[in-house]
Design a protein around this motif. Structure first.
Motif, PDB file in Angstrom:
ATOM      1  N   LYS A  19     -30.043 -14.984  65.196  1.00 32.00           N
ATOM      2  CA  LYS A  19     -29.155 -14.420  66.190  1.00 32.00           C
ATOM      3  C   LYS A  19     -29.263 -15.213  67.485  1.00 32.00           C
ATOM      4  N   PRO A  20     -28.135 -15.310  68.225  1.00 34.24           N
ATOM      5  CA  PRO A  20     -28.183 -16.047  69.498  1.00 34.24           C
ATOM      6  C   PRO A  20     -29.282 -15.547  70.427  1.00 34.24           C
ATOM      7  N   THR A  21     -29.609 -14.255  70.340  1.00 38.16           N
ATOM      8  CA  THR A  21     -30.663 -13.748  71.208  1.00 38.16           C
ATOM      9  C   THR A  21     -32.004 -14.383  70.860  1.00 38.16           C
ATOM     10  N   TRP A  22     -32.168 -14.813  69.620  1.00 38.77           N
ATOM     11  CA  TRP A  22     -33.409 -15.497  69.237  1.00 38.77           C
ATOM     12  C   TRP A  22     -33.531 -16.819  69.963  1.00 38.77           C
ATOM     13  N   ILE A  23     -32.425 -17.526  70.080  1.00 39.96           N
ATOM     14  CA  ILE A  23     -32.447 -18.787  70.817  1.00 39.96           C
ATOM     15  C   ILE A  23     -32.873 -18.507  72.250  1.00 39.96           C
ATOM     16  N   ASP A  24     -32.338 -17.438  72.830  1.00 42.33           N
ATOM     17  CA  ASP A  24     -32.729 -17.064  74.195  1.00 42.33           C
ATOM     18  C   ASP A  24     -34.207 -16.711  74.266  1.00 42.33           C
ATOM     19  N   GLN A  25     -34.698 -15.954  73.273  1.00 41.56           N
ATOM     20  CA  GLN A  25     -36.111 -15.582  73.242  1.00 41.56           C
ATOM     21  C   GLN A  25     -36.995 -16.817  73.096  1.00 41.56           C
ATOM     22  N   ILE A  26     -36.598 -17.721  72.221  1.00 39.84           N
ATOM     23  CA  ILE A  26     -37.373 -18.957  72.021  1.00 39.84           C
ATOM     24  C   ILE A  26     -37.405 -19.744  73.321  1.00 39.84           C
ATOM     25  N   GLN A  27     -36.246 -19.886  73.963  1.00 39.62           N
ATOM     26  CA  GLN A  27     -36.166 -20.647  75.204  1.00 39.62           C
ATOM     27  C   GLN A  27     -37.016 -19.998  76.300  1.00 39.62           C
ATOM     28  N   ASP A  28     -36.947 -18.682  76.419  1.00 39.84           N
ATOM     29  CA  ASP A  28     -37.748 -17.993  77.437  1.00 39.84           C
ATOM     30  C   ASP A  28     -39.243 -18.218  77.216  1.00 39.84           C
ATOM     31  N   LYS A  29     -39.682 -18.111  75.965  1.00 36.97           N
ATOM     32  CA  LYS A  29     -41.104 -18.313  75.655  1.00 36.97           C
ATOM     33  C   LYS A  29     -41.522 -19.747  75.963  1.00 36.97           C
ATOM     34  N   LEU A  30     -40.636 -20.711  75.671  1.00 35.98           N
ATOM     35  CA  LEU A  30     -40.972 -22.110  75.937  1.00 35.98           C
ATOM     36  C   LEU A  30     -41.101 -22.365  77.431  1.00 35.98           C
ATOM     37  N   LEU A  31     -40.220 -21.753  78.209  1.00 34.95           N
ATOM     38  CA  LEU A  31     -40.279 -21.951  79.661  1.00 34.95           C
ATOM     39  C   LEU A  31     -41.523 -21.319  80.264  1.00 34.95           C
ATOM     40  N   GLU A  32     -42.032 -20.257  79.635  1.00 32.84           N
ATOM     41  CA  GLU A  32     -43.249 -19.599  80.111  1.00 32.84           C
ATOM     42  C   GLU A  32     -44.513 -20.352  79.695  1.00 32.84           C
ATOM     43  N   ASP A  33     -44.412 -21.209  78.691  1.00 33.30           N
ATOM     44  CA  ASP A  33     -45.576 -21.895  78.128  1.00 33.30           C
ATOM     45  C   ASP A  33     -45.948 -23.093  79.008  1.00 33.30           C
ATOM     46  N   GLU A  34     -47.008 -22.925  79.771  1.00 28.97           N
ATOM     47  CA  GLU A  34     -47.428 -23.981  80.700  1.00 28.97           C
ATOM     48  C   GLU A  34     -47.920 -25.241  79.991  1.00 28.97           C
ATOM     49  N   SER A  35     -48.347 -25.112  78.741  1.00 27.33           N
ATOM     50  CA  SER A  35     -48.838 -26.284  78.016  1.00 27.33           C
ATOM     51  C   SER A  35     -47.709 -27.258  77.670  1.00 27.33           C
ATOM     52  N   LEU A  36     -46.462 -26.822  77.795  1.00 28.25           N
ATOM     53  CA  LEU A  36     -45.322 -27.692  77.496  1.00 28.25           C
ATOM     54  C   LEU A  36     -44.713 -28.317  78.741  1.00 28.25           C
ATOM     55  N   SER A  37     -45.303 -28.073  79.899  1.00 31.06           N
ATOM     56  CA  SER A  37     -44.739 -28.615  81.136  1.00 31.06           C
ATOM     57  C   SER A  37     -44.709 -30.141  81.124  1.00 31.06           C
ATOM     58  N   GLN A  64     -36.112 -30.719  65.833  1.00 35.49           N
ATOM     59  CA  GLN A  64     -36.537 -29.392  65.389  1.00 35.49           C
ATOM     60  C   GLN A  64     -36.811 -28.523  66.611  1.00 35.49           C
ATOM     61  N   ILE A  65     -36.357 -27.280  66.563  1.00 38.36           N
ATOM     62  CA  ILE A  65     -36.572 -26.358  67.678  1.00 38.36           C
ATOM     63  C   ILE A  65     -38.060 -26.047  67.797  1.00 38.36           C
ATOM     64  N   CYS A  66     -38.594 -26.211  69.005  1.00 36.86           N
ATOM     65  CA  CYS A  66     -39.995 -25.872  69.259  1.00 36.86           C
ATOM     66  C   CYS A  66     -40.111 -24.368  69.462  1.00 36.86           C
ATOM     67  N   VAL A  67     -41.079 -23.768  68.810  1.00 33.91           N
ATOM     68  CA  VAL A  67     -41.334 -22.339  68.964  1.00 33.91           C
ATOM     69  C   VAL A  67     -42.742 -22.188  69.516  1.00 33.91           C
ATOM     70  N   SER A  68     -42.853 -21.444  70.610  1.00 33.15           N
ATOM     71  CA  SER A  68     -44.159 -21.228  71.229  1.00 33.15           C
ATOM     72  C   SER A  68     -45.103 -20.532  70.268  1.00 33.15           C
ATOM     73  N   ASN A  69     -46.368 -20.622  70.574  1.00 36.93           N
ATOM     74  CA  ASN A  69     -47.391 -19.996  69.747  1.00 36.93           C
ATOM     75  C   ASN A  69     -47.457 -18.505  70.065  1.00 36.93           C
ATOM     76  N   ASP A  70     -46.359 -17.821  69.813  1.00 35.66           N
ATOM     77  CA  ASP A  70     -46.250 -16.382  70.054  1.00 35.66           C
ATOM     78  C   ASP A  70     -46.109 -15.711  68.690  1.00 35.66           C
ATOM     79  N   SER A  71     -47.131 -14.986  68.283  1.00 34.20           N
ATOM     80  CA  SER A  71     -47.150 -14.446  66.917  1.00 34.20           C
ATOM     81  C   SER A  71     -46.018 -13.454  66.667  1.00 34.20           C
ATOM     82  N   ASP A  72     -45.638 -12.655  67.655  1.00 32.71           N
ATOM     83  CA  ASP A  72     -44.547 -11.699  67.454  1.00 32.71           C
ATOM     84  C   ASP A  72     -43.218 -12.410  67.198  1.00 32.71           C
TER      85      ASP A  72
END
Length: 104
Positions: A19-37, A64-72
Motif C-alpha cells: 500500500k502507498p502508506t507503506w512507502i510513506d512508513q518506510i520513508q519516515d523510518k528511514l528519515l528517523e534512522d540516524e545511521s543512514l545520514s 532496492q528499497i531500503c527498509v530500516s531495522n524496525d521489526s514491526d
C-alpha cells in the motif's frame, strides 16, 4: 535503466499488495534512522553510485528499497507479502527471493 527498475518495483509492489502508506512508513523510518545520514549526505553530494532516491523519494540501494531495522515494519511487509491474493507460497525461499528483489 533506473526508470525501468522503478517502474518494475512499483508494479511488483502493486501485485504484492504494498500500500502507498507503506512507502510513506518506510520513508519516515528511514528519515528517523540516524545511521543512514551518511548515505543521504553522499546522495546529496553525488559521491555514491550504490545509493539513490527513487521516484517516491525513498532511499534505495542498487534499486532496492531500503527498509530500516524496525521489526514491526518488517513483519508487516512479510505478513502482507505472504497473505496477499497474488502471493504464491512455493516455499519460504521463493518468498524470500521475491522480497529480496525489492528490499535491502
Amino acid at each position: 535503466m533506473t526508470d525501468l527498475r522503478t517502474m518494475f518495483a512499483r508494479l511488483v509492489c502493486l501485485m504484492m499488495g504494498v500500500k502507498p502508506t507503506w512507502i510513506d512508513q518506510i520513508q519516515d523510518k528511514l528519515l528517523e534512522d540516524e545511521s543512514l545520514s551518511v548515505q543521504f549526505r553522499q546522495i546529496k553530494s553525488g559521491t555514491t553510485a550504490n545509493f539513490g532516491l527513487n521516484g517516491d523519494g525513498v532511499l534505495c540501494f542498487r534499486g532496492q528499497i531500503c527498509v530500516s531495522n524496525d521489526s514491526d515494519l518488517r513483519q508487516s511487509i512479510l505478513r502482507e507479502a505472504h497473505s496477499s491474493p497474488y502471493a504464491m507460497d512455493l516455499g519460504g525461499n521463493k518468498m524470500y527471493c521475491d522480497l529480496l528483489e525489492l528490499y535491502w
